[in-house]
Design a protein around this motif. Structure first.
Motif, PDB file in Angstrom:
ATOM      1  N   MET A   1      41.277  35.719  40.655  1.00 53.22           N
ATOM      2  CA  MET A   1      40.837  34.662  39.754  1.00 53.22           C
ATOM      3  C   MET A   1      40.738  35.100  38.296  1.00 53.22           C
ATOM      4  O   MET A   1      40.706  34.263  37.397  1.00 53.22           O
ATOM      5  N   GLY A   2      40.687  36.392  38.028  1.00 56.43           N
ATOM      6  CA  GLY A   2      40.606  36.866  36.644  1.00 56.43           C
ATOM      7  C   GLY A   2      41.796  36.410  35.827  1.00 56.43           C
ATOM      8  O   GLY A   2      41.645  35.887  34.717  1.00 56.43           O
ATOM      9  N   THR A   3      42.988  36.593  36.361  1.00 55.90           N
ATOM     10  CA  THR A   3      44.204  36.168  35.667  1.00 55.90           C
ATOM     11  C   THR A   3      44.242  34.655  35.532  1.00 55.90           C
ATOM     12  O   THR A   3      44.689  34.121  34.517  1.00 55.90           O
ATOM     13  N   PHE A   4      43.752  33.964  36.523  1.00 54.91           N
ATOM     14  CA  PHE A   4      43.686  32.499  36.496  1.00 54.91           C
ATOM     15  C   PHE A   4      42.839  32.042  35.307  1.00 54.91           C
ATOM     16  O   PHE A   4      43.258  31.188  34.516  1.00 54.91           O
ATOM     17  N   VAL A   5      41.655  32.619  35.167  1.00 55.38           N
ATOM     18  CA  VAL A   5      40.739  32.253  34.073  1.00 55.38           C
ATOM     19  C   VAL A   5      41.351  32.618  32.724  1.00 55.38           C
ATOM     20  O   VAL A   5      41.290  31.839  31.770  1.00 55.38           O
ATOM     21  N   VAL A   6      41.933  33.800  32.632  1.00 53.70           N
ATOM     22  CA  VAL A   6      42.552  34.240  31.382  1.00 53.70           C
ATOM     23  C   VAL A   6      43.655  33.278  30.964  1.00 53.70           C
ATOM     24  O   VAL A   6      43.704  32.811  29.827  1.00 53.70           O
ATOM     25  N   ASN A   7      44.564  32.963  31.875  1.00 49.42           N
ATOM     26  CA  ASN A   7      45.690  32.103  31.518  1.00 49.42           C
ATOM     27  C   ASN A   7      45.249  30.677  31.193  1.00 49.42           C
ATOM     28  O   ASN A   7      45.772  30.062  30.265  1.00 49.42           O
ATOM     29  N   ALA A   8      44.293  30.160  31.932  1.00 51.05           N
ATOM     30  CA  ALA A   8      43.801  28.803  31.659  1.00 51.05           C
ATOM     31  C   ALA A   8      43.109  28.743  30.296  1.00 51.05           C
ATOM     32  O   ALA A   8      43.338  27.808  29.516  1.00 51.05           O
ATOM     33  N   SER A   9      42.289  29.731  29.988  1.00 56.59           N
ATOM     34  CA  SER A   9      41.613  29.731  28.684  1.00 56.59           C
ATOM     35  C   SER A   9      42.609  29.947  27.554  1.00 56.59           C
ATOM     36  O   SER A   9      42.470  29.367  26.473  1.00 56.59           O
ATOM     37  N   ALA A  10      43.637  30.753  27.776  1.00 60.45           N
ATOM     38  CA  ALA A  10      44.676  30.954  26.753  1.00 60.45           C
ATOM     39  C   ALA A  10      45.410  29.648  26.477  1.00 60.45           C
ATOM     40  O   ALA A  10      45.690  29.317  25.311  1.00 60.45           O
ATOM     41  N   CYS A  11      45.705  28.884  27.514  1.00 53.94           N
ATOM     42  CA  CYS A  11      46.398  27.606  27.336  1.00 53.94           C
ATOM     43  C   CYS A  11      45.531  26.605  26.588  1.00 53.94           C
ATOM     44  O   CYS A  11      46.021  25.868  25.719  1.00 53.94           O
ATOM     45  N   LEU A  12      44.251  26.572  26.907  1.00 53.09           N
ATOM     46  CA  LEU A  12      43.334  25.687  26.189  1.00 53.09           C
ATOM     47  C   LEU A  12      43.290  26.071  24.711  1.00 53.09           C
ATOM     48  O   LEU A  12      43.409  25.211  23.829  1.00 53.09           O
ATOM     49  N   LEU A  13      43.120  27.355  24.427  1.00 57.12           N
ATOM     50  CA  LEU A  13      43.046  27.814  23.039  1.00 57.12           C
ATOM     51  C   LEU A  13      44.346  27.568  22.283  1.00 57.12           C
ATOM     52  O   LEU A  13      44.319  27.167  21.114  1.00 57.12           O
TER      53      LEU A  13
END
Length: 120
Positions: A34-46
């Motif tokens: 889930m770490g990569t999931f959170v990182v990629n989702a937050s990167a897309c939002l930003l």
């Protein structure tokens, strides 16, 4: 000067990815990465927020390059997500190997769209 700032931002993004991924991984109870999931989702939002904010303003190309390409490029990681899906597949977890990256794609697209919508 832009190349230097881009490089520094990329390094800061990679370090931030490591910190966020590590924090999520140490706190999660799921057997999927889930770490990569959170990182990629937050990167897309930003990136959606950044893109939406700069689309109606001129003169911010340097900011988009340094923050969008540099920091968020160093922060997000498609390659790690792909390797994690392959590892799930090789571990005999075929359903998770398909659903995890599919869910990540859907959430990341929604996060990018939300970022754009919030600024537009």
């Amino acid at each position: 000067m832009t190349v230097l700032l881009l490089s520094l931002a990329g390094g800061l993004g990679a370090a931030s990815r490591f910190l966020v991924d590590s924090a999520v991984t140490h706190r999660q109870r799921l057997s999927t990465p889930m770490g990569t999931f959170v990182v990629n989702a937050s990167a897309c939002l930003l990136l959606g927020l950044l893109t939406g904010w700069t689309v109606t303003r001129s003169g911010y190309d340097g900011v988009v390059t340094v923050v969008g390409v540099g920091f968020l490029g160093g922060y997000s990681t498609f390659s790690t997500a792909s390797v994690e899906a392959a590892r799930l597949l090789l571990a005999g977890r075929g359903v998770a190997a398909v659903l995890h990256p599919l869910a990540m794609l859907v959430v990341c697209l929604a996060a990018a769209a939300a970022g754009l919508a919030l600024t537009g």
